[in-house]
Scaffold this active site. Structure first.
Site: not given
Length: 168
Positions: A38, A43-45, A48
């Site tokens: 998401r 973690g996704c930030t 990215a």
């Protein structure tokens, strides 16, 4: 998990600007295709931002980076603006890509089960075949090296593998 050497499943999905990106249109380049749960989560930030920071290195290796989640194109635009991302994010709102790449799976978190994206990265070669894959990716992990604890970034593992693949 898709087999190394197998044909990468075809895809077409809108990017953050509502422009359709299809595998057939980017064949001929190396593709780093990563699936993440998401937008705007820790973690996704981190993932990215790490890929954005490494983007020049990947461009030097003639590779494109595509991040994929089930978030909408509007959420992707917000994520990109908020985090100053320079990578392309694809919106797989119908989960077709996630299912084709076998990353939509039953996950367990704090005793609860739910369906979701298992963080996975693929390298697709210029011919459209899976050249490398990482499943259940840990974006940054601690590792002991000669008795010292060091942080290993997933993005660096991907870049090194791509260099190795290109050298053959």
């Amino acid at each position: 998990m898709l087999e190394i050497g197998s044909k990468a499943p075809d895809f077409c999905a809108p990017n953050q600007d509502d422009v359709e990106i299809c595998l057939r249109d980017i064949l001929g380049k190396w593709i780093v295709l990563y699936f993440y749960p998401r937008d705007n989560t820790p973690g996704c930030t981190t993932q990215a931002c790490d890929f954005t920071a490494a983007l020049p290195d990947f461009e030097d290796l003639d590779a494109v980076i595509l991040g994929v989640s089930t978030d909408t194109t509007a959420k992707h635009r917000n994520f990109i603006e908020k985090q100053n991302l320079e990578i392309t994010l694809l919106a797989d709102t119908d989960k077709k890509m996630c299912e084709d790449y076998n990353v939509w799976q039953l996950k367990k978190f704090m005793g609860r089960e739910s369906m979701g994206i298992v963080r996975t990265t693929f390298i697709i070669n210029p011919q459209g075949n899976i050249a490398a894959a990482w499943e259940k990716v840990n974006v940054r992990k601690k590792k002991k090296v000669k008795g010292e604890t060091v942080e290993v970034l997933h993005v660096n593992e991907v870049r090194e593998k791509l260099k190795e693949l290109k050298a053959h």
